[in-house]
Design an enzyme around this catalytic site. Structure first.
Site, PDB file in Angstrom:
ATOM      1  N   LYS A  27       1.034  -1.352  -0.137  1.00 53.19           N
ATOM      2  CA  LYS A  27       0.034  -0.088  -0.112  1.00 53.19           C
ATOM      3  C   LYS A  27       0.810   1.219  -0.140  1.00 53.19           C
ATOM      4  O   LYS A  27       2.012   1.211   0.691  1.00 53.19           O
ATOM      5  CB  LYS A  27      -0.856   0.065   1.215  1.00 53.19           C
ATOM      6  CG  LYS A  27      -1.869   0.958   1.333  1.00 53.19           C
ATOM      7  CD  LYS A  27      -2.774   0.851   2.808  1.00 53.19           C
ATOM      8  CE  LYS A  27      -3.724   1.807   2.863  1.00 53.19           C
ATOM      9  NZ  LYS A  27      -4.575   1.473   4.018  1.00 53.19           N
ATOM     10  N   SER A 104      -9.130   1.366   3.554  1.00 52.94           N
ATOM     11  CA  SER A 104      -8.263   2.264   2.637  1.00 52.94           C
ATOM     12  C   SER A 104      -7.296   1.264   1.853  1.00 52.94           C
ATOM     13  O   SER A 104      -6.622   1.898   1.093  1.00 52.94           O
ATOM     14  CB  SER A 104      -7.641   3.351   3.444  1.00 52.94           C
ATOM     15  OG  SER A 104      -6.930   2.777   4.512  1.00 52.94           O
ATOM     16  N   SER A 128      -9.362  -1.005   7.679  1.00 56.21           N
ATOM     17  CA  SER A 128      -8.847  -0.886   6.376  1.00 56.21           C
ATOM     18  C   SER A 128      -8.091  -2.079   5.799  1.00 56.21           C
ATOM     19  O   SER A 128      -7.725  -2.035   4.525  1.00 56.21           O
ATOM     20  CB  SER A 128      -7.842   0.376   6.262  1.00 56.21           C
ATOM     21  OG  SER A 128      -8.701   1.689   6.300  1.00 56.21           O
TER      22      SER A 128
END
Length: 384
Positions: A27, A104, A128
């Site tokens: 990420k 996220s 997330s």
């Protein structure tokens, strides 16, 4: 639209190691030496220098043989749960292409679900990792708070932030987890509590879709007893987590916002402003609720116990919903997932069922520090 990577490149892992031959993505909150950590926002990227070193979680995976193949889309500065980024787009949810992937850690989940890498790093503050794992039909884990090093990972709300990961199969998931937590899979959990309030809170069809998975879990752990996860109510826990998390997020990003006046989507700007307006009078009672939640989870998970609940109360929402519907979806997810950030307990998401043709995962909460037991559960899941 649908691209899950913001930067494709390759950094080879060690020639030998338990993860040799495996690929992973990270990420875009994790530092990669020589590259800017973009955090899903162009003005953040433009105002920050390239990282000097790899994040510790990346170092561990590379040192054990895994190859890094790129950085993935994140909701802006990790403030999101649906995976729709106004600047980078919405990564594909291959299991339900008309629906959001969850955020996220949207790009990481999408990359794994599409088979573009074997595993991926994400972060979980308020859900997330757990949310996109549920929405995309993956194994995912939020480890015990502080168990996986977060050095070189962009913080949001440090008292809740964790570094987690995704994989498509339990074997790979456990291998990666062993490297990240520094402990081999342990004994399976020995006692199961089914969170009746969480199953009652879930939307139409979710409890029925997860019933076979719950039976598989009982076969592995032992017959479950029923109890409430959150006697004060899931909404009360969510309200406390929101107050604490948003206040910390403003403390993290506020100085940069005030100095740079960056561009944000409306939703992220609104969230930051809510954080800036969160008072100590709100945070004091929230900290008491957090103490209460931690005591409750310690009781439910003592002696090898785990708690089962839907990983998300509903399947992934459709993309591009009207604001009121998006807000409603996020509120329900926050209520279901607040337990992770509030208590710091590890939470494993198992791919479990489908509702309206879209995945929904089963979440299993363990005792603080019992991450190795959850790795063993993931390893055994596909053979149960």
């Amino acid at each position: 639209m649908g691209e899950c990577f913001v930067d494709r490149f390759e950094i080879a892992g060690a020639a030998e190691g338990p993860l040799a031959g495996l690929s992973f993505a990270a990420k875009d909150l994790f530092d990669v030496a020589g590259r800017v950590t973009g955090a899903g926002n162009p003005d953040w990227a433009a105002t920050h220098a390239p990282a000097q070193a790899h994040a510790e979680a990346i170092v561990r995976l590379l040192a054990n043989g895994a190859t890094l193949v790129g950085k993935t889309v994140t909701d802006e500065i990790s403030l999101g749960l649906l995976g729709e980024n106004a600047f980078d787009g919405t990564p594909l949810n291959p299991r339900a292409p008309e629906r959001v992937p969850g955020g996220s850690s949207s790009g990481s989940a999408s990359a794994v679900a599409q088979g573009l890498c074997d595993a991926a790093l994400g972060t979980d503050t308020g859900g997330s990792v757990r949310v996109p794992a549920s929405f995309c039909g993956l194994f995912g884990m939020r480890p015990t708070h502080g168990r996986v090093p977060t050095a070189g990972m962009l913080p949001q709300a440090p008292s809740s932030d964790t570094a987690g990961w995704f994989a498509r199969d339990g074997g790979t998931f456990a291998k990666v987890g062993e490297v990240l937590i520094g402990e081999a899979p342990g004994a399976l959990p020995s006692r199961l509590t089914v969170g009746t309030d969480c199953f009652g809170f879930a939307g139409p069809g979710v409890a029925e879709a997860l019933a076979p998975a719950l039976a598989r879990l009982e076969a592995l752990v032992g017959e479950g007893r029923e109890d409430l996860l959150a006697p004060p109510g899931l909404a009360a826990w969510a309200q406390a987590q929101r107050a604490l998390q948003l206040a910390e997020a403003w403390a993290t990003f506020g100085p940069w916002v005030e100095a740079e006046v960056p561009r944000f989507s409306y939703l992220v700007a609104r969230t930051l402003m809510a954080g800036s307006a969160t008072t100590e009078a709100q945070q004091g009672p929230a900290r008491l609720v957090r103490d209460d939640a931690r005591g409750r989870l310690a009781h439910l998970t003592k002696g090898g116990g785990v708690v089962a609940l839907p990983a998300t109360p509903d399947p992934a929402p459709l993309k591009n919903l009207p604001l009121a519907q998006m807000d409603r979806a996020r509120e329900r997810i926050n209520a279901n997932c607040a337990v992770g950030g509030l208590t710091g307990h590890p939470v494993l998401v198992l791919p479990a069922g489908d509702v309206e043709g879209a995945p929904v995962g089963l979440a299993v909460i363990g005792a603080r520090g019992a991450d190795a037991s959850l790795l063993a559960l993931a390893q055994a899941w596909e053979h149960a």
